[in-house]
Scaffold this motif. Structure first.
Motif, PDB file in Angstrom:
ATOM      1  N   ALA A  31       0.813  -1.224   0.000  1.00 44.70           N
ATOM      2  CA  ALA A  31       0.000   0.000   0.000  1.00 44.70           C
ATOM      3  C   ALA A  31       0.845   1.272   0.000  1.00 44.70           C
ATOM      4  O   ALA A  31       0.367   2.343  -0.389  1.00 44.70           O
ATOM      5  CB  ALA A  31      -0.929   0.001   1.211  1.00 44.70           C
ATOM      6  N   ASN A  32       2.107   1.171   0.445  1.00 49.37           N
ATOM      7  CA  ASN A  32       2.964   2.359   0.549  1.00 49.37           C
ATOM      8  C   ASN A  32       4.275   2.185  -0.210  1.00 49.37           C
ATOM      9  O   ASN A  32       5.259   2.857   0.081  1.00 49.37           O
ATOM     10  CB  ASN A  32       3.277   2.648   2.022  1.00 49.37           C
ATOM     11  CG  ASN A  32       2.040   2.915   2.849  1.00 49.37           C
ATOM     12  OD1 ASN A  32       1.476   3.998   2.807  1.00 49.37           O
ATOM     13  ND2 ASN A  32       1.598   1.903   3.592  1.00 49.37           N
ATOM     14  N   GLU A  33       4.274   1.276  -1.196  1.00 50.21           N
ATOM     15  CA  GLU A  33       5.527   0.880  -1.851  1.00 50.21           C
ATOM     16  C   GLU A  33       6.294   2.068  -2.435  1.00 50.21           C
ATOM     17  O   GLU A  33       7.496   2.231  -2.194  1.00 50.21           O
ATOM     18  CB  GLU A  33       5.240  -0.145  -2.939  1.00 50.21           C
ATOM     19  CG  GLU A  33       6.493  -0.650  -3.633  1.00 50.21           C
ATOM     20  CD  GLU A  33       6.187  -1.754  -4.626  1.00 50.21           C
ATOM     21  OE1 GLU A  33       7.155  -2.334  -5.163  1.00 50.21           O
ATOM     22  OE2 GLU A  33       4.995  -2.043  -4.859  1.00 50.21           O
ATOM     23  N   ASP A  34       5.632   2.891  -3.219  1.00 46.43           N
ATOM     24  CA  ASP A  34       6.331   4.009  -3.869  1.00 46.43           C
ATOM     25  C   ASP A  34       6.878   5.001  -2.846  1.00 46.43           C
ATOM     26  O   ASP A  34       8.014   5.472  -2.970  1.00 46.43           O
ATOM     27  CB  ASP A  34       5.394   4.722  -4.838  1.00 46.43           C
ATOM     28  CG  ASP A  34       5.029   3.849  -6.036  1.00 46.43           C
ATOM     29  OD1 ASP A  34       5.757   2.869  -6.291  1.00 46.43           O
ATOM     30  OD2 ASP A  34       4.017   4.152  -6.694  1.00 46.43           O
ATOM     31  N   GLN A  35       6.062   5.311  -1.838  1.00 47.84           N
ATOM     32  CA  GLN A  35       6.486   6.262  -0.805  1.00 47.84           C
ATOM     33  C   GLN A  35       7.689   5.726  -0.029  1.00 47.84           C
ATOM     34  O   GLN A  35       8.672   6.436   0.204  1.00 47.84           O
ATOM     35  CB  GLN A  35       5.323   6.539   0.148  1.00 47.84           C
ATOM     36  CG  GLN A  35       5.678   7.454   1.314  1.00 47.84           C
ATOM     37  CD  GLN A  35       4.559   7.531   2.336  1.00 47.84           C
ATOM     38  OE1 GLN A  35       3.500   6.941   2.155  1.00 47.84           O
ATOM     39  NE2 GLN A  35       4.818   8.233   3.426  1.00 47.84           N
ATOM     40  N   LEU A  48      13.532   5.597   1.249  1.00 48.10           N
ATOM     41  CA  LEU A  48      14.770   4.826   1.429  1.00 48.10           C
ATOM     42  C   LEU A  48      15.869   5.349   0.508  1.00 48.10           C
ATOM     43  O   LEU A  48      17.042   5.414   0.898  1.00 48.10           O
ATOM     44  CB  LEU A  48      14.514   3.343   1.168  1.00 48.10           C
ATOM     45  CG  LEU A  48      13.720   2.601   2.241  1.00 48.10           C
ATOM     46  CD1 LEU A  48      13.331   1.213   1.748  1.00 48.10           C
ATOM     47  CD2 LEU A  48      14.504   2.501   3.546  1.00 48.10           C
ATOM     48  N   ASP A  49      15.502   5.738  -0.711  1.00 49.10           N
ATOM     49  CA  ASP A  49      16.482   6.299  -1.647  1.00 49.10           C
ATOM     50  C   ASP A  49      17.074   7.591  -1.078  1.00 49.10           C
ATOM     51  O   ASP A  49      18.278   7.841  -1.206  1.00 49.10           O
ATOM     52  CB  ASP A  49      15.841   6.577  -3.004  1.00 49.10           C
ATOM     53  CG  ASP A  49      15.551   5.297  -3.785  1.00 49.10           C
ATOM     54  OD1 ASP A  49      16.122   4.238  -3.432  1.00 49.10           O
ATOM     55  OD2 ASP A  49      14.740   5.355  -4.738  1.00 49.10           O
ATOM     56  N   GLU A  50      16.226   8.421  -0.446  1.00 52.29           N
ATOM     57  CA  GLU A  50      16.710   9.676   0.135  1.00 52.29           C
ATOM     58  C   GLU A  50      17.652   9.434   1.307  1.00 52.29           C
ATOM     59  O   GLU A  50      18.563  10.219   1.565  1.00 52.29           O
ATOM     60  CB  GLU A  50      15.518  10.534   0.584  1.00 52.29           C
ATOM     61  CG  GLU A  50      14.697  11.107  -0.559  1.00 52.29           C
ATOM     62  CD  GLU A  50      13.541  11.953  -0.051  1.00 52.29           C
ATOM     63  OE1 GLU A  50      13.472  12.189   1.172  1.00 52.29           O
ATOM     64  OE2 GLU A  50      12.717  12.372  -0.876  1.00 52.29           O
ATOM     65  N   LEU A  51      17.430   8.335   2.030  1.00 56.75           N
ATOM     66  CA  LEU A  51      18.264   8.033   3.201  1.00 56.75           C
ATOM     67  C   LEU A  51      19.552   7.298   2.851  1.00 56.75           C
ATOM     68  O   LEU A  51      20.438   7.191   3.695  1.00 56.75           O
ATOM     69  CB  LEU A  51      17.468   7.169   4.186  1.00 56.75           C
ATOM     70  CG  LEU A  51      16.506   7.868   5.122  1.00 56.75           C
ATOM     71  CD1 LEU A  51      15.868   6.843   6.044  1.00 56.75           C
ATOM     72  CD2 LEU A  51      17.217   8.934   5.944  1.00 56.75           C
ATOM     73  N   GLU A  52      19.647   6.798   1.638  1.00 57.76           N
ATOM     74  CA  GLU A  52      20.829   6.021   1.252  1.00 57.76           C
ATOM     75  C   GLU A  52      22.105   6.836   1.507  1.00 57.76           C
ATOM     76  O   GLU A  52      22.244   7.971   1.057  1.00 57.76           O
ATOM     77  CB  GLU A  52      20.747   5.650  -0.233  1.00 57.76           C
ATOM     78  CG  GLU A  52      21.891   4.783  -0.717  1.00 57.76           C
ATOM     79  CD  GLU A  52      21.825   3.389  -0.131  1.00 57.76           C
ATOM     80  OE1 GLU A  52      22.875   2.887   0.299  1.00 57.76           O
ATOM     81  OE2 GLU A  52      20.723   2.799  -0.109  1.00 57.76           O
ATOM     82  N   GLY A  53      23.013   6.262   2.275  1.00 50.76           N
ATOM     83  CA  GLY A  53      24.282   6.924   2.556  1.00 50.76           C
ATOM     84  C   GLY A  53      24.198   7.994   3.618  1.00 50.76           C
ATOM     85  O   GLY A  53      25.165   8.738   3.826  1.00 50.76           O
ATOM     86  N   ARG A  54      23.078   8.095   4.329  1.00 50.43           N
ATOM     87  CA  ARG A  54      22.925   9.088   5.399  1.00 50.43           C
ATOM     88  C   ARG A  54      22.608   8.391   6.714  1.00 50.43           C
ATOM     89  O   ARG A  54      22.042   7.284   6.726  1.00 50.43           O
ATOM     90  CB  ARG A  54      21.794  10.082   5.083  1.00 50.43           C
ATOM     91  CG  ARG A  54      22.071  11.011   3.915  1.00 50.43           C
ATOM     92  CD  ARG A  54      20.831  11.830   3.587  1.00 50.43           C
ATOM     93  NE  ARG A  54      21.054  12.797   2.540  1.00 50.43           N
ATOM     94  CZ  ARG A  54      21.306  14.090   2.749  1.00 50.43           C
ATOM     95  NH1 ARG A  54      21.361  14.562   3.979  1.00 50.43           N
ATOM     96  NH2 ARG A  54      21.498  14.905   1.729  1.00 50.43           N
ATOM     97  N   VAL A  55      22.930   9.053   7.804  1.00 48.54           N
ATOM     98  CA  VAL A  55      22.654   8.492   9.120  1.00 48.54           C
ATOM     99  C   VAL A  55      22.401   9.627  10.107  1.00 48.54           C
ATOM    100  O   VAL A  55      22.879  10.754   9.911  1.00 48.54           O
ATOM    101  CB  VAL A  55      23.841   7.606   9.589  1.00 48.54           C
ATOM    102  CG1 VAL A  55      25.073   8.440   9.868  1.00 48.54           C
ATOM    103  CG2 VAL A  55      23.459   6.732  10.764  1.00 48.54           C
ATOM    104  N   GLN A  56      21.624   9.349  11.132  1.00 44.49           N
ATOM    105  CA  GLN A  56      21.292  10.374  12.120  1.00 44.49           C
ATOM    106  C   GLN A  56      22.227  10.309  13.328  1.00 44.49           C
ATOM    107  O   GLN A  56      22.618   9.241  13.782  1.00 44.49           O
ATOM    108  CB  GLN A  56      19.850  10.216  12.610  1.00 44.49           C
ATOM    109  CG  GLN A  56      19.489  11.205  13.739  1.00 44.49           C
ATOM    110  CD  GLN A  56      18.023  11.198  14.103  1.00 44.49           C
ATOM    111  OE1 GLN A  56      17.157  11.132  13.238  1.00 44.49           O
ATOM    112  NE2 GLN A  56      17.725  11.268  15.389  1.00 44.49           N
ATOM    113  N   PHE A  57      22.558  11.489  13.830  1.00 42.24           N
ATOM    114  CA  PHE A  57      23.230  11.656  15.113  1.00 42.24           C
ATOM    115  C   PHE A  57      22.434  12.667  15.924  1.00 42.24           C
ATOM    116  O   PHE A  57      21.632  13.432  15.388  1.00 42.24           O
ATOM    117  CB  PHE A  57      24.660  12.178  14.930  1.00 42.24           C
ATOM    118  CG  PHE A  57      25.615  11.192  14.319  1.00 42.24           C
ATOM    119  CD1 PHE A  57      26.430  10.408  15.125  1.00 42.24           C
ATOM    120  CD2 PHE A  57      25.689  11.041  12.948  1.00 42.24           C
ATOM    121  CE1 PHE A  57      27.301   9.493  14.565  1.00 42.24           C
ATOM    122  CE2 PHE A  57      26.557  10.134  12.370  1.00 42.24           C
ATOM    123  CZ  PHE A  57      27.373   9.357  13.188  1.00 42.24           C
ATOM    124  N   VAL A  58      22.677  12.684  17.224  1.00 36.15           N
ATOM    125  CA  VAL A  58      22.108  13.711  18.101  1.00 36.15           C
ATOM    126  C   VAL A  58      23.258  14.413  18.820  1.00 36.15           C
ATOM    127  O   VAL A  58      24.142  13.761  19.383  1.00 36.15           O
ATOM    128  CB  VAL A  58      21.122  13.105  19.123  1.00 36.15           C
ATOM    129  CG1 VAL A  58      20.747  14.144  20.186  1.00 36.15           C
ATOM    130  CG2 VAL A  58      19.864  12.609  18.414  1.00 36.15           C
TER     131      VAL A  58
END
Length: 253
Positions: free
Chosen positions: A99-103, A108-118
């Motif tokens: 139901a949410n495949e495209d979204q 996931l493509d936008e997050l590729e190679g990125r990571v969160q820190f605080v």
């Protein structure tokens, strides 16, 4: 005896080629092994759950975060909010993934190679108080007026001093947070400013940065720690899943 009722707990969305670590375990008592439900190019990290048992223990929360943070260290992850439970794996595939495949794939493509820190910093109480009194003559005068006097006799002065200090810390927090944001912008980071959780919080920022620039981020924080030595206790937390940037609400099913 009737069969035990079970459900499926969903942790987050990952690329379909992800494999779980052997014997990875999740929430629940006893915890179940984490598996993968796939649909096309995306997948969900899941585990079975006895549906009549409540969630929300510290161990459950810790298991949820540890699984997502560990996964985020090796692949893009869209974390779901704690408590995402669906009826079975078929529902996970059809009602969540399909139901949410495209979204999900785009995120996931936008997050590729990125990571969160605080980045989190807290003022050292004695140091920030000395700094504020040095800069604010009215506060320094009030401090002198109440020194050594009964609390009842100096109630109004104490209230006024407290208000002056709180206002000054808010100003300092804005200035110091701005300094950190300026440094982070040089790394092309996405920034989410979190609300203070303590009166003496100096900085509280979530940062989404390219994994390749992690060492630059760590060096930036080391410089700030040196600059603020004895004034602010500063910590860099992570890497972790991108909770502040892509968290999805719990699915129903």
């Amino acid at each position: 005896m009737a069969a035990e009722s079970t459900a499926v707990y969903v942790y987050g969305i990952v690329p379909a080629d992800v494999e779980t670590e052997p014997h990875a375990i999740g929430v629940g008592d006893p915890p179940s092994e984490v598996t993968v439900v796939r649909h096309g190019e995306i997948a969900a990290l899941v585990s079975t759950l006895e549906s009549d048992l409540p969630l929300g223990t510290p161990a459950d929360l810790r298991a949820h975060e540890e699984l997502l943070d560990g996964s985020a260290a090796v692949c893009p992850v869209l974390p779901l909010r704690f408590g995402a439970v669906m009826t079975d794996t078929d529902a996970v595939e059809s009602e969540l993934l399909a139901a949410n495949e495209d979204q999900f794939r785009a995120a996931l493509d936008e997050l590729e190679g990125r990571v969160q820190f605080v980045i989190r910093g807290r003022y050292i109480e004695d140091a920030i108080l000395r700094e504020l009194l040095d800069e604010n003559a009215q506060a320094a005068q009030l401090k002198d007026e109440i020194r050594g006097k009964p609390e009842d006799a100096t109630r109004n002065a104490r209230i006024m001093l407290g208000e002056l200090i709180n206002d000054a810390i808010e100003t300092k927090r804005a200035q110091d947070t701005g300094k950190v944001v300026s440094e982070l912008e040089k790394l092309d980071a996405l920034i989410n400013q979190r609300e203070p959780t303590h009166d003496e919080d100096a900085v509280h920022l979530a940062v989404l940065v390219e994994s390749a620039r992690r060492k630059e981020l760590e060096e930036m924080v080391r410089r700030l720690i040196a600059d603020w030595d004895g004034r602010v206790e500063l910590n860099l937390l992570g890497p972790m899943a991108a909770y502040d940037f892509v968290t999805k609400p719990a699915p129903t099913g």
